[in-house]
Design a protein around this motif. Structure first.
Motif, PDB file in Angstrom:
ATOM      1  N   CYS A  50      39.420  38.431  46.589  1.00  0.00           N
ATOM      2  CA  CYS A  50      40.071  39.087  45.379  1.00  0.00           C
ATOM      3  C   CYS A  50      40.171  40.517  45.317  1.00  0.00           C
ATOM      4  N   SER A  51      38.920  41.011  45.592  1.00  0.00           N
ATOM      5  CA  SER A  51      38.849  42.671  45.178  1.00  0.00           C
ATOM      6  C   SER A  51      38.679  43.072  46.651  1.00  0.00           C
ATOM      7  N   GLU A  87      40.576  32.175  39.469  1.00  0.00           N
ATOM      8  CA  GLU A  87      40.142  32.436  40.660  1.00  0.00           C
ATOM      9  C   GLU A  87      39.195  31.225  41.243  1.00  0.00           C
ATOM     10  N   LYS A 143      43.058  35.718  49.664  1.00  0.00           N
ATOM     11  CA  LYS A 143      43.496  37.181  49.428  1.00  0.00           C
ATOM     12  C   LYS A 143      44.957  37.414  48.880  1.00  0.00           C
TER      13      LYS A 143
END
Length: 497
Positions: A116-117, A130, A170
């Protein structure tokens, strides 16, 4: 349709340690449009993985003569690799090798959430939403049971499943899939195809565009455009007639049989009694009783994570058999003489050779192809002595037989995934092994190379006394000379009648 990625005269070269220039991509003009899912096919070493790495921003063309690549967001073009890494998720052998070499004590859920980051591991507290999304993706792939397993405890196939989940997490505009099915059992492969089909056909705001490299045909119906990569050049081909793709499997060079080794009389007998193998206090292989008689050819099947690779490492002597069980390795110079009991690792490695995904991942020596084959005589990784004239000739003959002579002086890390697999299989065949342990030996090979190597292996087995234990998820990988089948399920072994 809006543009996502565009290349103009894209060219990329790299250099070996001998200053030899390898032209990997050759003046490619290409446009990827949103929602236009594509496949790229081609032989091992054609440049497919390099092209995906450039699209991902992991490598960059020369600023003087390498052409241009642009990434588009809301119609605005950028030539920054940082844009690429935001836009593109990737599943590739290179990424898998990176994770496999780490000794991180983090679990699979954390690896998925780190996507995600755009990080390799998780550095922040994830949101509840998430976490729920990560669990849902794992369920789609049938892998929710792995979420709290440390990644350094995964099999190669299980790690591939988690990296697929990571790429899906993602929510990138583009997902680059470089041979994503390698090492997966058939059930997991089908789940992956089903998940991709949902992504490719559903109409949602974050629907990704897929770029797939594969050696598996036929292509999914949602793939509307197909390209062939050949010697670094990209050409669009007619996707409506997939015989153009499939015919690659038929165009392999026959093995020069006149160079085969003459028949040997040696044989190997392996006896496992109540054999268990533990990894970090966890019992992976459980109380196996298995008698491999001389001359037998075995195929071992089982789902990802069932313990197949661990069992082969026990037979090889790399992992110990737990107290209460035992393994006997009897080598027969010929069947008229009493057997020699092999107990010393150096003796075992001389008579039992192997190939596996793990070996390819952890082969960090950047030796040349010639030196890698030479190390196979002793079953070593790395070169520790000088080769004899006879060994030099054997190496040259084997390189010629397997159509590897053009790679003889290339460093190992400069090879494509498929080329590296072919070299390691040649390494396993060098010398006079009595037994080959073949753990997914054809993983990553294009149809031509797979057919060529299968033919070569079957010929060696027919003409010599070579024995094999083959592990594969694909029925098409099974050798025609197989005499016995076994299966592992959650570490427990049984014979298939």
């Amino acid at each position: 349709m809006p543009k996502l990625i565009e290349t103009k005269q894209l060219t990329f070269s790299y250099y070996t340690e001998n200053k030899e220039e390898i032209l990997a991509l050759n003046h490619i003009d290409f446009t990827l449009n949103q929602g236009e899912h594509i496949a790229i096919i081609g032989e091992n070493g054609a440049g497919k993985s390099t092209f995906l790495q450039v699209m991902r921003g992991e490598i960059y063309p020369s600023p003087k003569s390498g052409g241009k690549i642009y990434w588009y967001e809301n119609g605005k073009a950028s030539d920054s690799p940082l844009s690429a890494r935001e836009m593109c998720a990737i599943i590739s052998p290179k990424e898998q090798d990176y994770y496999a070499r780490q000794d991180w004590h983090v679990n699979c859920l954390e690896i998925i959430l780190a996507a995600c980051s755009n990080d390799y591991i998780l550095y922040r507290e994830p949101s509840t939403e998430e976490v729920l999304q990560a669990v849902d993706i794992a369920k789609q792939l049938g892998a929710e049971y792995l979420l709290y397993t440390p990644i350094n405890k995964l099999s190669q196939g299980q790690l591939r499943i988690m990296l697929i989940a990571r790429a899906l997490m993602k929510k990138s505009p583009v997902i680059l899939l470089d041979e994503p099915l390698n090492g997966l059992d058939e059930k997991t492969q089908q789940r992956f195809w089903d998940t991709l089909e949902k992504l490719a056909t559903c109409k949602v705001a974050h629907q990704p565009t897929l770029v797939l490299t594969t050696h598996i045909f036929p292509l999914p119906p949602y793939i509307k455009r197909c390209y062939e990569m050949k010697q670094g050049k990209l050409t669009e081909i007619d996707n409506s007639n997939q015989s153009e793709c499939i015919k690659m499997a038929e165009q392999y060079q026959a093995v020069p049989k006149e160079k085969a080794v003459k028949s040997q009389e040696q044989a190997m007998e392996i006896v496992l009694e109540n054999a268990s193998i533990y990894l970090d206090h966890a019992e992976i292989v459980k109380h196996v009783n298995w008698h491999i008689h001389p001359k037998e050819q075995w195929t071992l099947i089982g789902h990802n994570g069932s313990g197949k690779s661990t069992l082969l490492n026990g037979i090889l002597g790399f992992l110990p058999i737990a107290h209460g069980g035992k393994i006997i390795r009897n080598w027969y110079q010929n069947m008229q003489k009493p057997p020699v009991l092999l107990t010393v690792l150096d003796e075992i490695k001389e008579k039992i050779h192997f190939i596996s995904d793990a070996l390819q991942t952890h082969y960090t020596f950047n030796d040349t192809v010639i030196d890698i084959l030479f190390a196979g005589f002793d079953g070593n990784i790395g070169v520790y002595r000088d080769k004899t004239a006879e060994e030099e000739q054997i190496i040259q003959d084997l390189l010629a037989q397997l159509n590897l002579s053009h790679l003889a002086h290339r460093p190992f890390r400069s090879l494509s995934t498929g080329q590296a697999r072919k070299v390691l299989l040649a390494r396993a065949l060098i010398g006079k092994p009595a037994l080959l342990l073949l753990d997914e030996p054809f993983s990553g090979l294009d149809p031509r190379n797979k057919q060529e190597l299968k033919e070569f292996l079957e010929y060696k087995i027919t003409e010599t006394s070579l024995q094999t234990i083959l592990v594969s998820h694909l029925e098409s990988d099974y050798l025609s000379c197989t005499t016995h089948f076994g299966t592992l399920f959650k570490g427990e072994f049984s014979i298939i009648d």
